[in-house]
Design a protein around this motif. Structure first.
Motif, PDB file in Angstrom:
ATOM      1  N   LEU A  65      -5.572  -1.009  -4.056  1.00  0.00           N
ATOM      2  CA  LEU A  65      -5.040  -2.205  -3.402  1.00  0.00           C
ATOM      3  C   LEU A  65      -5.188  -2.068  -1.891  1.00  0.00           C
ATOM      4  O   LEU A  65      -5.177  -0.966  -1.358  1.00  0.00           O
ATOM      5  CB  LEU A  65      -3.554  -2.380  -3.719  1.00  0.00           C
ATOM      6  N   TYR A  66      -5.287  -3.200  -1.213  1.00  0.00           N
ATOM      7  CA  TYR A  66      -5.206  -3.212   0.239  1.00  0.00           C
ATOM      8  C   TYR A  66      -3.744  -3.277   0.645  1.00  0.00           C
ATOM      9  O   TYR A  66      -2.940  -3.938  -0.006  1.00  0.00           O
ATOM     10  CB  TYR A  66      -5.889  -4.458   0.813  1.00  0.00           C
ATOM     11  N   SER A  67      -3.407  -2.601   1.738  1.00  0.00           N
ATOM     12  CA  SER A  67      -2.083  -2.736   2.331  1.00  0.00           C
ATOM     13  C   SER A  67      -2.219  -2.562   3.840  1.00  0.00           C
ATOM     14  O   SER A  67      -3.217  -2.011   4.321  1.00  0.00           O
ATOM     15  CB  SER A  67      -1.102  -1.714   1.752  1.00  0.00           C
ATOM     16  N   PHE A  68      -1.219  -3.047   4.567  1.00  0.00           N
ATOM     17  CA  PHE A  68      -1.226  -2.902   6.011  1.00  0.00           C
ATOM     18  C   PHE A  68      -0.648  -1.545   6.380  1.00  0.00           C
ATOM     19  O   PHE A  68       0.391  -1.137   5.872  1.00  0.00           O
ATOM     20  CB  PHE A  68      -0.411  -4.003   6.692  1.00  0.00           C
ATOM     21  N   SER A  69      -1.330  -0.858   7.273  1.00  0.00           N
ATOM     22  CA  SER A  69      -0.866   0.414   7.794  1.00  0.00           C
ATOM     23  C   SER A  69      -1.244   0.455   9.268  1.00  0.00           C
ATOM     24  O   SER A  69      -2.417   0.248   9.608  1.00  0.00           O
ATOM     25  CB  SER A  69      -1.528   1.563   7.022  1.00  0.00           C
ATOM     26  N   ASP A  70      -0.261   0.680  10.122  1.00  0.00           N
ATOM     27  CA  ASP A  70      -0.489   0.713  11.569  1.00  0.00           C
ATOM     28  C   ASP A  70      -1.195  -0.545  12.059  1.00  0.00           C
ATOM     29  O   ASP A  70      -2.111  -0.482  12.887  1.00  0.00           O
ATOM     30  CB  ASP A  70      -1.287   1.961  11.972  1.00  0.00           C
ATOM     31  N   GLY A  71      -0.808  -1.686  11.512  1.00  0.00           N
ATOM     32  CA  GLY A  71      -1.337  -2.962  11.977  1.00  0.00           C
ATOM     33  C   GLY A  71      -2.723  -3.318  11.499  1.00  0.00           C
ATOM     34  O   GLY A  71      -3.330  -4.273  11.986  1.00  0.00           O
ATOM     35  N   LEU A  73      -5.505  -3.476   7.887  1.00  0.00           N
ATOM     36  CA  LEU A  73      -5.654  -3.452   6.442  1.00  0.00           C
ATOM     37  C   LEU A  73      -6.411  -2.198   6.016  1.00  0.00           C
ATOM     38  O   LEU A  73      -7.476  -1.898   6.549  1.00  0.00           O
ATOM     39  CB  LEU A  73      -6.438  -4.706   6.027  1.00  0.00           C
ATOM     40  N   THR A  74      -5.842  -1.465   5.056  1.00  0.00           N
ATOM     41  CA  THR A  74      -6.496  -0.258   4.548  1.00  0.00           C
ATOM     42  C   THR A  74      -6.488  -0.276   3.018  1.00  0.00           C
ATOM     43  O   THR A  74      -5.522  -0.705   2.394  1.00  0.00           O
ATOM     44  CB  THR A  74      -5.781   1.033   5.011  1.00  0.00           C
ATOM     45  N   TRP A  75      -7.566   0.203   2.471  1.00  0.00           N
ATOM     46  CA  TRP A  75      -7.716   0.287   1.015  1.00  0.00           C
ATOM     47  C   TRP A  75      -7.107   1.598   0.537  1.00  0.00           C
ATOM     48  O   TRP A  75      -7.348   2.648   1.127  1.00  0.00           O
ATOM     49  CB  TRP A  75      -9.193   0.235   0.644  1.00  0.00           C
ATOM     50  N   GLN A  76      -6.322   1.527  -0.536  1.00  0.00           N
ATOM     51  CA  GLN A  76      -5.710   2.732  -1.088  1.00  0.00           C
ATOM     52  C   GLN A  76      -6.009   2.812  -2.581  1.00  0.00           C
ATOM     53  O   GLN A  76      -5.588   1.934  -3.343  1.00  0.00           O
ATOM     54  CB  GLN A  76      -4.202   2.719  -0.850  1.00  0.00           C
ATOM     55  N   ASN A  77      -6.742   3.836  -2.958  1.00  0.00           N
ATOM     56  CA  ASN A  77      -7.002   4.077  -4.377  1.00  0.00           C
ATOM     57  C   ASN A  77      -5.813   4.804  -4.985  1.00  0.00           C
ATOM     58  O   ASN A  77      -5.055   5.462  -4.278  1.00  0.00           O
ATOM     59  CB  ASN A  77      -8.253   4.943  -4.547  1.00  0.00           C
ATOM     60  N   PRO A  78      -5.639   4.708  -6.315  1.00  0.00           N
ATOM     61  CA  PRO A  78      -4.576   5.491  -6.948  1.00  0.00           C
ATOM     62  C   PRO A  78      -4.830   6.975  -6.731  1.00  0.00           C
ATOM     63  O   PRO A  78      -5.965   7.429  -6.792  1.00  0.00           O
ATOM     64  CB  PRO A  78      -4.695   5.136  -8.431  1.00  0.00           C
ATOM     65  N   ALA A 132       4.046  -6.027  -7.971  1.00  0.00           N
ATOM     66  CA  ALA A 132       3.429  -4.921  -8.705  1.00  0.00           C
ATOM     67  C   ALA A 132       3.623  -3.599  -7.991  1.00  0.00           C
ATOM     68  O   ALA A 132       3.975  -3.541  -6.811  1.00  0.00           O
ATOM     69  CB  ALA A 132       1.941  -5.183  -8.902  1.00  0.00           C
ATOM     70  N   ARG A 133       3.300  -2.557  -8.761  1.00  0.00           N
ATOM     71  CA  ARG A 133       3.374  -1.186  -8.258  1.00  0.00           C
ATOM     72  C   ARG A 133       2.580  -0.309  -9.205  1.00  0.00           C
ATOM     73  O   ARG A 133       2.606  -0.495 -10.418  1.00  0.00           O
ATOM     74  CB  ARG A 133       4.835  -0.740  -8.239  1.00  0.00           C
ATOM     75  N   ASN A 134       1.872   0.682  -8.649  1.00  0.00           N
ATOM     76  CA  ASN A 134       1.276   1.740  -9.463  1.00  0.00           C
ATOM     77  C   ASN A 134       2.345   2.791  -9.730  1.00  0.00           C
ATOM     78  O   ASN A 134       3.135   3.122  -8.844  1.00  0.00           O
ATOM     79  CB  ASN A 134       0.091   2.394  -8.741  1.00  0.00           C
ATOM     80  N   TRP A 135       2.377   3.308 -10.952  1.00  0.00           N
ATOM     81  CA  TRP A 135       3.348   4.310 -11.376  1.00  0.00           C
ATOM     82  C   TRP A 135       2.613   5.555 -11.863  1.00  0.00           C
ATOM     83  O   TRP A 135       1.463   5.479 -12.287  1.00  0.00           O
ATOM     84  CB  TRP A 135       4.158   3.783 -12.564  1.00  0.00           C
ATOM     85  N   THR A 136       3.331   6.667 -11.884  1.00  0.00           N
ATOM     86  CA  THR A 136       2.864   7.884 -12.543  1.00  0.00           C
ATOM     87  C   THR A 136       3.802   8.129 -13.716  1.00  0.00           C
ATOM     88  O   THR A 136       5.009   8.300 -13.519  1.00  0.00           O
ATOM     89  CB  THR A 136       2.898   9.092 -11.586  1.00  0.00           C
ATOM     90  N   VAL A 137       3.250   8.094 -14.923  1.00  0.00           N
ATOM     91  CA  VAL A 137       4.052   8.346 -16.119  1.00  0.00           C
ATOM     92  C   VAL A 137       3.456   9.542 -16.859  1.00  0.00           C
ATOM     93  O   VAL A 137       2.268   9.834 -16.738  1.00  0.00           O
ATOM     94  CB  VAL A 137       4.151   7.102 -17.038  1.00  0.00           C
TER      95      VAL A 137
END
Length: 190
Positions: A65-71, A73-78, A132-137
């Motif tokens: 997912l993309y999210s904002f970090s330090d102003g 947009l950054t892509w974050q893989n699981p 939504a949210r990614n989880w670790t199960v």
């Protein structure tokens, strides 16, 4: 997929019959997209009515997912996450998506391990807004999903129909089928 409550009161100056028809049409379109997500894309999913809300869930592989970090947009893989839990919140009267609610969820594994509660963030999706949210199960199987929704703080336009969504709700989905996995890591195109 779901039956909505009777329409809202069209007697106010802010909600005429034709306006409410258009609201219901928006809700029907959202419900069709949700049905597609649950039946064609997700591993498992469903909906339940809880007060003035219709709440749904969909289970998929963990995803980037993309999210904002330090102003920016950054892509974050699981990383270690292995399941993606999506939650939808709709107006039970017309089916439209309800933004600005606070959604938290708890998962209980088949062996009884409780995880959460964790807040689920609003996700803009090309087809279906959701939380939504990614989880670790730690295991596959039938889980219990408990969802808590705090009412939205947004302003409400309409002196008659605007007095809704004022109470928190809690609901529970049993037999939520989770199969661990993550989508292949593919960096986005520049």
């Amino acid at each position: 997929m779901q039956q909505h409550e009777p329409p809202m009161d069209p007697s106010s100056s802010e909600a005429t019959g034709p306006q409410l028809d258009r609201a219901r049409a928006q809700g029907e379109a959202y419900s069709r997209a949700l049905q597609y997500m649950v039946e064609e894309v997700a591993h498992d999913g469903g909906t339940k009515q809880a007060g003035e809300y219709t709440v749904g869930y969909a289970i998929e592989e963990a995803e980037g997912l993309y999210s904002f970090s330090d102003g920016r947009l950054t892509w974050q893989n699981p990383a270690d996450e292995n399941v993606h839990v999506e939650i939808t919140v709709q107006d039970a009267a017309d089916g439209r998506f309800i933004p600005a609610v606070t959604v938290t969820a708890t998962l209980v594994s088949p062996s009884g391990q409780e995880m959460g509660p964790y807040e689920h963030e609003l996700v803009w999706h090309p087809m279906l807004y959701h939380f939504a949210r990614n989880w670790t199960v730690s295991e596959d199987g039938d889980y219990t999903l408990r969802v808590h929704i705090e009412p939205p703080a947004f302003m409400r336009h309409d002196e008659i129909n605007g007095r809704r969504f004022t109470q928190p709700v809690d609901l529970r989905f049993d037999g939520v089928k989770i199969e661990r996995g993550a989508e292949p890591v593919t960096p986005p195109r520049s």
